[in-house]
Design a protein around this motif. Structure first.
Motif: not given
Length: 59
Positions: A1-8
């Motif tokens: 499952m893809a997880v964001p690397k940084r907060k948008t």
């Protein structure tokens, strides 16, 4: 499952959301009774007719 690397960031989110929040001009139709522009599927504010019937001044 893809997880964001940084907060948008808020700026990135806001610019993405604002691109889809454009307002368009309302579509107007012509009243068949008085020939004034009115919003479709609504009573004419000028003469009070809807669907060929006088609905505002009806008793």
């Amino acid at each position: 499952m893809a997880v964001p690397k940084r907060k948008t960031s808020k700026a990135k989110t806001g610019s993405r959301k604002s691109a889809n929040m454009k307002m368009g001009a309302p579509g107007l139709s012509i009243c068949p009774q008085c020939h004034e522009p009115k919003l479709p599927h609504r009573v004419c504010p000028n003469c009070g007719y809807y669907d060929g019937k006088d609905v505002v001044n009806e008793n």
